[in-house]
Design an enzyme around this catalytic site. Structure first.
Site, PDB file in Angstrom:
ATOM      1  N   VAL A  48       0.769  -1.166  -0.050  1.00 18.80           N
ATOM      2  CA  VAL A  48       0.092  -0.063   0.173  1.00 18.80           C
ATOM      3  C   VAL A  48       0.891   1.130   0.156  1.00 18.80           C
ATOM      4  CG1 VAL A  48      -0.072   0.171   2.483  1.00 18.80           C
ATOM      5  CG2 VAL A  48      -2.068   0.911   1.031  1.00 18.80           C
ATOM      6  N   LYS A  49       2.201   1.134   0.430  1.00 17.19           N
ATOM      7  CA  LYS A  49       3.040   2.243   0.512  1.00 17.19           C
ATOM      8  C   LYS A  49       3.405   2.832  -0.925  1.00 17.19           C
ATOM      9  CE  LYS A  49       3.321   2.802   5.259  1.00 17.19           C
ATOM     10  NZ  LYS A  49       2.825   4.024   5.855  1.00 17.19           N
ATOM     11  N   ASP A  50       3.218   2.084  -2.065  1.00 16.57           N
ATOM     12  CA  ASP A  50       3.515   2.443  -3.221  1.00 16.57           C
ATOM     13  C   ASP A  50       3.032   3.706  -3.464  1.00 16.57           C
ATOM     14  OD1 ASP A  50       5.020   0.090  -3.328  1.00 16.57           O
ATOM     15  OD2 ASP A  50       3.677  -0.975  -4.662  1.00 16.57           O
TER      16      ASP A  50
END
Length: 369
Positions: A48-50
């Site tokens: 999700v940090k992308d």
């Protein structure tokens, strides 16, 4: 959204992750609602940090604070934000330095280095405001390296904005565009959203998207590992205060600026244990075929715990057609060498395994006669 055209580069493959029914787990737990996983390891960098990495880099370029061929990106991270930044910077041509607490997996370090990042390990036990912490070391390096910039996921408004503008709308679109049928009833809206909290950007941004633009009555639940201090009220954190925890990517010993404390952003907090989180991650892998990491297990634990409260069960868990979305932030790639995952490979032999051994033993005996 699904990618149906040729992409210019891997940044175009960030986000657009699927919402997948967790029917086997829902049945096992006796739930009548639709239990749905937002599966983020399908994103280009695996988490999700992308999303925040891409937005922080692109917005910094627009503002002129990141200069191609000159700037050096430094970021303190538990790993996934660093991987997203290293991916973006590999494409855009920036040098990257990632400061990473020692407890984070070897796989994360290897992935970062493969993407061209420099990695500096810091003591896990160092307090966040200590010069030896991953944050302190990043600040030291930033002051000493010309043209260095810390994009700072803990304070950067583009962290929650990435989720308000992408993650939240994707969840809404998936729910709204899936028709209700007699066999698959749906309320037509997101009724409950659950996510683990690290920086807090995900739960803050998605909450804003859901409550401001879709369903003001949506219930938002955040999971926080035992030993962290993010949960509210603060009394929830007292029993295990300062306790070390193994699960990666969630929980902190300080309150990040991007975690909104505005009333109504997060409606309920649930504390989770390492043991329960890793068991839930293994369940997601074995029962649902989703190759997730430990923080995904934490989110599932928080979801199931809240759905079994009086409010959760009566309002949603026991209601056919209620849509409960659990954000599963990353995949198993980063944790293959971790003891909690290796336990899966040491399970007692199954009846099928015994049958295979017996067949092969008989076959070997027949050939020797």
């Amino acid at each position: 959204m699904p990618h149906t055209q040729i992409l210019d580069n891997a940044l175009g493959a960030i986000g657009g992750t699927p919402l997948i029914r967790l029917d086997k787990i829902a049945k096992k737990e006796g739930l009548k609602c639709n239990l749905l996983g937002k599966v983020e390891f399908f994103s280009a960098g695996g988490s999700v940090k992308d999303r925040i990495a891409k937005r922080m880099v692109e917005e910094a370029e627009r503002e002129g604070t990141l200069i191609p061929g000159q700037s050096v990106v430094i970021e303190p991270t538990s790993g996934n934000t660093g991987i997203g930044l290293a991916l973006a910077c590999a494409i855009k041509g920036y040098s990257v330095i990632i400061t990473l607490p020692a407890k984070m997996s070897l796989e994360k370090e290897a992935t970062l280095k493969a993407l061209g990042a420099e990695v500096v390990r810091t003591p896990t036990e160092a307090a966040w405001d200590s010069p030896e912490s991953h944050i302190g070391v990043a600040q030291t390096l930033q002051k000493a390296i010309p043209h260095a910039i810390i994009l700072d996921q803990y304070r950067n408004v583009n962290n929650p904005l990435a989720h308000e503008y992408t993650t939240g709308p994707e969840i809404i679109d998936a729910i709204v565009s899936t028709p209700s049928t007699p066999s698959r009833p749906s309320s037509g809206k997101v009724d409950v959203f659950i996510a683990g909290a690290g920086t807090g950007g995900t739960v803050t941004g998605v909450s804003r998207a859901l409550k401001r633009k879709h369903n003001p009555n949506c219930v938002v639940v955040a999971g926080d590992p035992q030993g962290s201090i993010l949960a509210e009220p603060s009394s929830l954190n007292e029993q295990e205060a300062g306790q070390a925890y193994i699960v990666e990517g969630i929980g902190y010993d300080f309150i990040p600026d991007v975690l909104s404390r505005e009333p109504g952003t997060v409606d309920h907090w649930i504390k989770t244990s390492d043991e329960d989180a890793f068991a839930a991650a293994r369940l997601l892998i074995k029962q649902e075929g989703l190759l997730v990491g430990g923080s995904s297990g934490s989110a599932l634990v928080a979801a199931l715990a809240w759905l079994k409260t009086e409010e959760g069960w009566k309002g949603f868990g026991s209601v056919e057609g209620a849509n409960v979305v659990v954000l599963l932030p990353d995949g198993i790639r980063n944790y293959m060498s971790k003891e909690w995952f290796l336990e899966t490979t040491r399970a007692a032999p199954t009846p099928l395994a015994h049958k295979i051994n017996a067949i092969l033993k008989d076959s070997k005996s027949s050939k020797q006669e």
